[in-house]
Design a protein around this motif. Structure first.
Motif, short mmCIF file in Angstrom:
data_model
loop_
_atom_site.label_atom_id
_atom_site.label_comp_id
_atom_site.label_asym_id
_atom_site.label_seq_id
_atom_site.Cartn_x
_atom_site.Cartn_y
_atom_site.Cartn_z
N LEU A 273 42.99 70.76 32.40
CA LEU A 273 43.12 71.65 31.25
C LEU A 273 43.44 73.09 31.64
O LEU A 273 43.81 73.89 30.79
CB LEU A 273 41.83 71.62 30.42
N ARG A 274 43.33 73.40 32.93
CA ARG A 274 43.65 74.75 33.37
C ARG A 274 45.16 74.97 33.33
O ARG A 274 45.62 76.12 33.29
CB ARG A 274 43.14 74.99 34.80
N GLU A 275 45.96 73.89 33.36
CA GLU A 275 47.42 73.99 33.32
C GLU A 275 47.85 74.40 31.90
O GLU A 275 47.51 73.74 30.92
CB GLU A 275 48.03 72.62 33.69
N PRO A 276 48.59 75.50 31.75
CA PRO A 276 48.89 76.04 30.42
C PRO A 276 49.61 75.06 29.48
O PRO A 276 49.42 75.14 28.26
CB PRO A 276 49.77 77.26 30.72
N THR A 277 50.45 74.17 30.02
CA THR A 277 51.18 73.27 29.13
C THR A 277 50.32 72.10 28.65
O THR A 277 50.72 71.40 27.71
CB THR A 277 52.43 72.69 29.84
N VAL A 278 49.17 71.86 29.26
CA VAL A 278 48.33 70.72 28.89
C VAL A 278 47.44 71.10 27.71
O VAL A 278 46.54 71.94 27.85
CB VAL A 278 47.49 70.24 30.08
N ALA A 279 47.68 70.49 26.57
CA ALA A 279 46.89 70.78 25.38
C ALA A 279 45.61 69.97 25.34
O ALA A 279 44.62 70.39 24.72
CB ALA A 279 47.71 70.50 24.12
N SER A 280 45.61 68.78 25.97
CA SER A 280 44.45 67.91 25.86
C SER A 280 44.40 66.98 27.05
O SER A 280 45.43 66.63 27.64
CB SER A 280 44.53 67.09 24.56
N ALA A 281 43.18 66.58 27.41
CA ALA A 281 42.96 65.55 28.42
C ALA A 281 42.60 64.26 27.70
O ALA A 281 41.68 64.24 26.87
CB ALA A 281 41.84 65.96 29.37
#
Length: 328
Positions: A273-281
């Motif tokens: 979730l630290r990756e800016p493009t990832v909205a959700s896990a």
């Protein structure tokens, strides 16, 4: 858990942790346990349930069981939910039940809606790229689903950066942009960082990361002798124990997590979730206690540079592909 995150530049917002119905919602699990987990997730702010046509086992059963839960529990809350499904992997025999042809995608979407008892899904994905069918045909089928009112949004899964650029251009030309990509991504599986995340940012797309726990490897299940403990055996995981070096690295990652006041699973979820493009896990869970542990990941402290460097160094020594190859 109410800190919903925007998917790219779209109007869709996802909870930081979403629930995938891949393995624990087929006919292998009693329905009452499924119902308990779904209701608990919703009560905790998990408003996104992710399915696919062949989730089970057997194929289709996860959608059928979810459809029952929709009728009996969630019908009054349909507009508070975001439901997704996919087509792209094998579903029925013959050349029309796999990959990305227009015939398969449209037929599969119809079947999925019938199993779930819905008139539309919120997101429908091309589950994987088709090496033969033109991308124009696959993306055109997704466009058709939106125009028919059977999907509100569309996305892709496991497309590499070049395929994503082409698919996004085709979708944009049709007037139905792709809003989301669902890639595998974890501390020990970082292929998306080799160009895909940059492309997603350029295209205004978001991502939802599946297998952030590497199918249980990034939990406490392998910290003993390297064999999964207290876990259902999935066919995609080797039966052989993890190599000693990988187990040592996992224990090192677990130490980092403990120093942060987290479980290894919580740290692994927060890491993607630290990756800016990832909205959700996108997680799988079989028990409410497991779900609660995963949801607590969003409350962890921010990573500092030293922690990220330690995680990188330890992850470099864990090669899951080599483990799988050696176990064959």
């Amino acid at each position: 858990m109410t800190d919903y995150r925007q998917v790219g530049t779209s109007g869709v917002y996802l909870p930081p942790v979403s629930l995938g119905l891949w393995w624990n919602f087929g006919d292998n699990i009693p329905f009452d346990r499924q119902r308990e987990l779904l209701r608990h997730a919703f009560d905790r702010g998990v408003t996104h349930f992710d399915l696919a046509n062949n989730y089970g086992p057997p194929y289709g059963s996860a959608e059928t069981n979810f459809g029952r839960a929709m009728r009996e529990d969630f019908a009054p809350y349909r507009d508070e939910l975001l439901v997704s499904s996919k087509a792209g992997w094998d579903m029925w025999p013959g050349p029309y039940g796999d990959l990305g042809s227009r015939k398969y995608i449209l037929a599969s979407a119809e079947q999925s809606l019938r199993r779930m008892g819905l008139d539309h899904v919120d997101i429908f994905y091309s589950h994987r790229p088709d090496p033969v069918t033109p991308i124009e045909e696959t993306i055109g089928a997704l466009d058709t689903l939106v125009r028919q009112g059977k999907a509100r949004y569309v996305g892709i899964s496991q497309y590499d950066e070049k395929q994503t650029v082409v698919a996004a251009a085709v979708a944009r030309s049709l007037g139905t942009p792709l809003i989301i990509h669902q890639p595998s991504y974890s501390i020990v599986n970082r292929w998306v960082e080799d160009g895909l995340t940059r492309v997603l940012a350029q295209e205004g797309m978001g991502a939802i990361a599946f297998t952030p726990l590497a199918q249980g490897v990034l939990t406490d299940k392998y910290l003993g002798d390297g064999r999964a403990q207290r876990a259902q055996r999935r066919s995609s995981l080797p039966d052989a124990p993890l190599p000693h070096g990988a187990v040592s690295a996992l224990r090192g990652l677990n130490l980092v997590a403990k120093e942060r006041g987290q479980t290894l699973a919580q740290m692994a979820i927060q890491w993607v979730l630290r990756e800016p493009t990832v909205a959700s896990a996108l997680i799988g869970a079989s028990r409410v206690e497991q779900l609660d542990d995963n949801l607590a990941a969003v409350n962890g402290p921010a990573f500092d540079t030293e922690e990220l460097e330690r995680i990188d160094a330890l992850a470099d020594t864990i090669d899951l592909d080599r483990w799988a190859d050696s176990a064959r």
